[in-house]
Structure formats: structure tokens, C-alpha cells
Scaffold this active site. Structure first.
Site, PDB file in Angstrom:
ATOM      1  N   CYS A   2      -0.616  30.506 -30.342  1.00 35.33           N
ATOM      2  CA  CYS A   2       0.569  29.695 -30.134  1.00 35.33           C
ATOM      3  C   CYS A   2       1.616  30.447 -29.329  1.00 35.33           C
ATOM      4  O   CYS A   2       1.579  31.664 -29.212  1.00 35.33           O
ATOM      5  CB  CYS A   2       1.201  29.331 -31.473  1.00 35.33           C
ATOM      6  SG  CYS A   2       0.060  28.549 -32.603  1.00 35.33           S
ATOM      7  N   GLY A  28      -1.108  27.766 -25.705  1.00 36.35           N
ATOM      8  CA  GLY A  28      -1.556  26.649 -26.541  1.00 36.35           C
ATOM      9  C   GLY A  28      -1.336  25.329 -25.852  1.00 36.35           C
ATOM     10  O   GLY A  28      -0.230  25.067 -25.380  1.00 36.35           O
ATOM     11  N   ASN A 102       3.588  31.915 -34.768  1.00 31.29           N
ATOM     12  CA  ASN A 102       2.459  32.373 -33.964  1.00 31.29           C
ATOM     13  C   ASN A 102       1.754  33.466 -34.747  1.00 31.29           C
ATOM     14  O   ASN A 102       2.361  34.473 -35.098  1.00 31.29           O
ATOM     15  CB  ASN A 102       2.945  32.910 -32.614  1.00 31.29           C
ATOM     16  CG  ASN A 102       1.832  33.561 -31.793  1.00 31.29           C
ATOM     17  OD1 ASN A 102       2.086  34.443 -30.986  1.00 31.29           O
ATOM     18  ND2 ASN A 102       0.600  33.142 -31.986  1.00 31.29           N
ATOM     19  N   GLY A 103       0.462  33.247 -35.017  1.00 32.54           N
ATOM     20  CA  GLY A 103      -0.302  34.220 -35.792  1.00 32.54           C
ATOM     21  C   GLY A 103      -1.145  33.501 -36.816  1.00 32.54           C
ATOM     22  O   GLY A 103      -1.349  32.291 -36.720  1.00 32.54           O
ATOM     23  N   CYS A 244      -2.018  43.350 -30.816  1.00 32.34           N
ATOM     24  CA  CYS A 244      -3.301  42.777 -30.380  1.00 32.34           C
ATOM     25  C   CYS A 244      -3.636  43.205 -28.951  1.00 32.34           C
ATOM     26  O   CYS A 244      -3.003  42.762 -28.002  1.00 32.34           O
ATOM     27  CB  CYS A 244      -3.228  41.259 -30.470  1.00 32.34           C
ATOM     28  SG  CYS A 244      -4.620  40.411 -29.695  1.00 32.34           S
ATOM     29  N   TYR A 250      -6.551  39.388 -22.080  1.00 29.77           N
ATOM     30  CA  TYR A 250      -6.754  37.996 -21.694  1.00 29.77           C
ATOM     31  C   TYR A 250      -5.549  37.087 -21.966  1.00 29.77           C
ATOM     32  O   TYR A 250      -5.217  36.252 -21.151  1.00 29.77           O
ATOM     33  CB  TYR A 250      -7.970  37.436 -22.455  1.00 29.77           C
ATOM     34  CG  TYR A 250      -8.129  35.936 -22.353  1.00 29.77           C
ATOM     35  CD1 TYR A 250      -8.726  35.365 -21.229  1.00 29.77           C
ATOM     36  CD2 TYR A 250      -7.679  35.083 -23.373  1.00 29.77           C
ATOM     37  CE1 TYR A 250      -8.865  33.985 -21.126  1.00 29.77           C
ATOM     38  CE2 TYR A 250      -7.815  33.710 -23.269  1.00 29.77           C
ATOM     39  CZ  TYR A 250      -8.414  33.165 -22.150  1.00 29.77           C
ATOM     40  OH  TYR A 250      -8.542  31.814 -22.040  1.00 29.77           O
ATOM     41  N   CYS A 390     -11.847  37.058 -34.580  1.00 30.54           N
ATOM     42  CA  CYS A 390     -10.449  37.401 -34.854  1.00 30.54           C
ATOM     43  C   CYS A 390      -9.939  36.559 -36.009  1.00 30.54           C
ATOM     44  O   CYS A 390     -10.138  35.349 -36.035  1.00 30.54           O
ATOM     45  CB  CYS A 390      -9.589  37.131 -33.613  1.00 30.54           C
ATOM     46  SG  CYS A 390      -7.826  37.375 -33.939  1.00 30.54           S
ATOM     47  N   CYS A 441      -4.560  46.729 -32.563  1.00 26.20           N
ATOM     48  CA  CYS A 441      -5.704  46.098 -33.220  1.00 26.20           C
ATOM     49  C   CYS A 441      -6.750  45.870 -32.143  1.00 26.20           C
ATOM     50  O   CYS A 441      -6.446  45.362 -31.073  1.00 26.20           O
ATOM     51  CB  CYS A 441      -5.292  44.753 -33.830  1.00 26.20           C
ATOM     52  SG  CYS A 441      -6.711  43.829 -34.505  1.00 26.20           S
ATOM     53  N   CYS A 444     -11.847  42.796 -32.788  1.00 25.08           N
ATOM     54  CA  CYS A 444     -12.878  41.927 -32.206  1.00 25.08           C
ATOM     55  C   CYS A 444     -13.875  42.731 -31.376  1.00 25.08           C
ATOM     56  O   CYS A 444     -14.939  42.227 -31.028  1.00 25.08           O
ATOM     57  CB  CYS A 444     -12.256  40.788 -31.405  1.00 25.08           C
ATOM     58  SG  CYS A 444     -10.994  41.313 -30.259  1.00 25.08           S
TER      59      CYS A 444
END
Ligand code: 5GP
Ligand code: SF4
Ligand code: MG
Length: 466
Positions: A2, A28, A102-103, A244, A250, A390, A441, A444
Site C-alpha cells: 500500500c 497499490g 501500509n504493512g 525491506c 522492485y 513475504c 529484512c 524472501c
């Protein structure tokens, strides 16, 4: 995934929130919402689809006041409906409260069950609604204390904006998973005082002509009211941060500055590192547009091999595209991408993309480049193999659907039909930072989850209960 935005103290607050969301549309495309405050009451308009389609001048006029928050949502599977749009807006015993998130919260099933057992009724399947119930149920006297008490009970990733009649509050979780930045328009010496802007990324500040001030720090609660900006750091500090890394690879826009870095520079750096780690003799470097462009530029710069546009993207492909049933079927990736034959014919081609998820798109792209006459196709990926899902807010599929969770690089190469395939190494991912383990983090790519997720077998099960 988001995008969120907050505006404090501007005569056209809803318009600025609209512009901010427009700049954050890449985060989003499922639905969007804006809530405004005129100092006494909150007003809301939410809808399905793209920001520019939901908001007309007429609609924006119905969102009066000097403050507003906005949200653009990308929902997880099966949960795309108007009732799950944000911001969430409630009018409870202590007044109005709106929230955009967001999250992804990872321990809400139990909390939700407890709340339901005590009579709470939920209107949506969003994790954020659990948070709102916790805030409403808190006995603390000030709103900020109620928010803090609620957040101390939840675990996971959250960048949040809250709006009340007279205040804007921005919060970032102690791990710092998702970005959140602060901007300012005007100054304290202006007659009406400055306008404060918070947003997921700085590209939103640019569009509303707000100056970047700083980021909301991990674990920080920032309040904007008539006395200006106030900061609190009420949460225990975790041993490590968990920003992240995929935002750099990306998700974020390349013109944004987040986590203390320029996204474009990061992406180009991944490409340069990839060229150092996996060089190959070739005639041309091409990106998979748009996500592969900065990394391909980096690869080209480092290798000295010419950068060309070998694939053209149709930017007007939307979710409304109808595939004609009888004339031509199976458009697949052709709807979106078309090769430039002059660039590819007879050439040894290096094609750079940011990631491989299922491998289905990449397979079609390799075939498309070959069909256009390429002599060799060398695929280069500017991140390590995506082996794990994720749970912190990016919409990747279940582990079983991630091709790299069950296939070696050589097996994936065969599946794609490429002459060679190479991914950036995990060490190479951190070309810019020595103590990366402290800050990012990368679960993934490594399966090393900074916050334990109880059930990692079915990602959708978790998503469904949000
Ligand atoms: P695949 O070959 O796995 O089918 O697709 C790879 C492509 O998916 C890459 O071009 C990459 O940019 C894109 N991608 C990576 N992560 C995401 C995501 O979270 N959402 C969407 N829509 N695309 C993604
Ligand atoms: Fe980002 Fe990957 Fe961590 Fe999710 S698991 S927060 S996508 S780095
Ligand atoms: Mg892509």
C-alpha cells in the site's frame, strides 16, 4: 502492499492527498481512499480502482478541511472489495478517528478472536481493523497513548497515518519495515504556518512541492498539531532493524529517496554488482521494462556493453483489458511487451530483470527475444533467488509457487530456455552497506524472518484472516 499519505494544515488538503496518492499509485492499484477533516468532522470517499478514476473535482469538493489522509491499496488474493478499502474511519465515544496502514500485522488472528469473544463486531477482514478496535478499547486518556498501547500488542510491519478532528499522527514500526517520510511546504513564519506532509515515498512530496525534511524513524510516533511537530519513541528497540530490501529492488519508485538512500542509485548498483559477479560476452544489454531499467543501466555501465531498448512496454494495459475470446487467444505477455527486432536480431543479448517470482513471465520474455532473432539470451536478475514468501506486506505468492523455492538456478535456466541465468548474490545485494544484517529484512531471499511467523506454510491462510 500500500501507499499512504497525510496532509496537515493546507486549504486544499484533500487535493494534496489526491496528488500524493497519484504519485504512490505504483504501491497499490486495487482501491484508494481519502479522509479529510474540517476541524469538527471527518469526511470520507473510497473506491475501487485507480486514484485518477475514483476522484473527480466533484468528489474532492466533498472532502473539505485543512487536514487529510489517503491510502492506495493492493490487496492479497480474494480480499478485494470496497469494505476492505482504507483509510478506515470510525466515530466512537471519543470522537472521530481515521487510519491508513501500509504493512502487515502477523499476530492478529488471536487478538481478533479475543476481541470477538468480548463482543467486538468486525466489518472487514483487514488486520488494520483489529488495531482500530484495540485503540477504541484502550482506557488510556490521550489518543497517542491509546495508539501506543494498541501497537504494543500487535506484531509485524506497519507504517501508519492517523487523522482526528485536529491532528495528524504518523507511526513507523520499531523494525522500520516500510518507508515513511516527512515533508514540509512553507515555513513557521507564513501567516497560516507550514503545511506538513507525510508519505510512503518522497516521490509524493515532489508532486505536492513539499520539501523533504526527514524520515519517520523506526519506532517513532510523530504528531502534527497546532503547535507543530512532536516526536515520541515509546517502543522497545529491537536488536536489529528490518527495512525491506525489496523496496530498493522492485517496489519503491526509482525517483524516491527512502531508508536514507536513493532508490535509483541502489538499483543501478545492484546491476553493476551483477555485472562484476556474472559477466558474459554479449553484444547488447536490455532491460525488462520498467522494473529492470536502472539495473540494466548499471550492468551496461560496468560491463561496457551497449544498453539498448529491446522490449517496448505498452503503458496503457490496465485491469479493464478484455481478451477477445474468438479472434486471437493467449496474448500472455505480448499485451504488455513487444520486441524491437532491429536491436535483437542476430545478437547475443543480456536481458536484465529485477526478480523472478513464478518464472512464467520470464519464460515468455526469453522466448519473445529468441523469436525476434537473438542468437543467445543471457538472463541476469538483480536480486538473489526469491525462495520464501513475504509476511510483512508484499504480495508474493505461497512458497510452493515460487520457482526458486524448489528449483536450482540451473533448473530454472532450463525452464526459462535461456543460454545462461545468474542472480545477484546475497553478499552482492549489500554492495552499499557493510553491516547489512543490522538494518535490512531479506527474508524472501534467505528465509531468515526477523519476526517469527507462526504458520509459514500457507500464506493465503494468513491473508484471508486479515
Ligand atoms: P515471473 O517471471 O516470475 O512470472 O515474473 C517476474 C516479474 O515479476 C519481474 O519482472 C518482476 O519485476 C515482477 N515482480 C516482482 N515482484 C512483483 C510483485 O510483487 N508484484 C508484481 N505485480 N510483479 C512483481
Ligand atoms: Fe521485503 Fe522480502 Fe522482507 Fe518481505 S520478506 S519485507 S519483501 S525483504
Ligand atoms: Mg518487472
Amino acid at each position: 502492499m500500500c501507499g499512504i499519505v497525510g496532509i496537515y494544515n493546507h486549504p486544499e488538503a484533500a487535493n494534496l492527498a489526491y496528488l500524493g496518492l497519484y504519485a504512490l499509485q505504483h504501491r497499490g492499484q486495487e482501491s484508494a481512499g481519502i479522509v479529510s477533516s474540517n476541524g469538527k468532522e471527518l469526511f470520507s470517499h473510497r473506491g475501487m480502482g485507480l486514484v485518477a478514476d475514483i476522484y473527480t473535482e466533484e468528489v474532492l469538493k466533498k472532502l473539505p478541511g485543512l487536514c487529510a489522509i489517503g491510502h492506495t491499496r493492493y490487496s492479497t488474493a480474494g480480499e478485494s472489495s470496497l469494505k476492505n478499502c482504507q483509510p478506515i474511519l470510525i466515530n466512537y465515544s471519543r470522537g472521530w478517528l481515521a487510519c491508513g496502514h501500509n504493512g502487515n500485522l502477523i499476530n492478529i488472528q488471536k487478538i481478533r478472536a479475543e476481541l470477538e469473544a468480548h463482543g467486538s463486531i468486525f466489518q472487514s477482514t483487514m488486520d488494520t481493523e483489529v488495531l482500530i478496535h484495540l485503540i477504541a478499547a484502550s482506557r488510556k486518556s490521550s489518543l497517542v497513548d491509546r495508539i501506543i498501547e494498541a501497537l504494543l500488542k500487535v506484531k509485524g510491519a506497519y507504517s501508519l497515518v492517523f487523522l482526528t478532528e485536529s491532528r495528524l499522527i504518523a507511526v513507523r514500526d520499531p523494525f522500520g519495515w516500510r518507508p515513511l517520510v516527512i515533508g514540509k511546504k512553507g515555513s513557521e513564519s507564513d501567516p497560516g504556518g507550514p503545511t506538513w506532509v507525510v508519505a510512503s515515498e518522497t516521490c509524493a512530496l515532489d508532486l505536492v512541492e513539499a520539501e523533504f525534511v526527514r524520515e519517520v524513524e523506526p519506532g517513532e510516533v510523530v504528531t502534527f498539531d497546532k503547535d507543530g511537530m512532536h516526536s515520541l519513541r515509546p517502543f522497545p528497540i529491537p536488536r536489529k532493524k528490518a527495512m525491506c530490501i525489496f523496496e530498493f529492488i522492485y517496489f519503491a519508485r526509482p525517483d524516491s529517496h527512502i531508508f536514507g538512500r536513493d532508490v535509483y542509485e541502489m538499483r543501478k548498483g545492484f546491476g553493476k554488482q551483477l555485472a562484476r559477479e556474472y559477466p558474459v560476452e554479449a553484444d547488447v544489454v536490455i532491460p525488462v521494462p520498467d522494473s529492470g531499467v536502472p539495473a540494466a543501466l548499471g550492468y551496461s555501465e560496468e560491463s561496457g556493453i551497449s544498453f539498448q531498448t529491446g522490449l517496448i512496454r505498452n503503458h496503457y494495459v490496465g485491469r479493464t483489458f478484455i481478451e477477445p475470446k474468438d479472434s486471437i487467444r493467449h496474448f500472455g505477455v505480448k499485451i504488455k511487451l513487444n520486441p524491437v527486432r532491429e536491436v535483437l536480431k542476430g545478437k547475443r543479448v543480456i536481458v536484465v530483470d529485477d526478480s523472478i517470482v513464478r518464472g512464467t513471465t520470464s519464460k515468455k520474455i526469453v522466448k519473445m527475444i529468441r523469436d525476434a532473432g537473438a542468437k543467445e539470451v543471457h538472463m541476469r536478475i538483480s536480486s538473489p533467488p526469491t525462495t520464501d514468501p513475504c509476511f510483512y506486506g508484499i504480495d508474493t505468492p505461497n512458497k510452493s509457487e515460487l520457482i526458486a523455492s524448489s528449483h536450482s538456478v540451473e533448473e530454472i535456466r532450463k525452464f526459462l530456455g535461456a543460454d545462461s541465468l545468474a542472480y545477484l548474490s546475497t553478499e552482492g545485494l549489500y554492495w552499499f552497506e557493510k553491516n547489512h544484517g543490522e538494518w535490512f529484512c531479506d527474508a524472501c531471499f534467505t528465509g531468515d524472518y526477523p519476526l517469527a511467523v507462526e504458520d509459514t506454510t500457507d500464506k493465503l491462510k494468513l491473508a484471508r484472516s486479515q
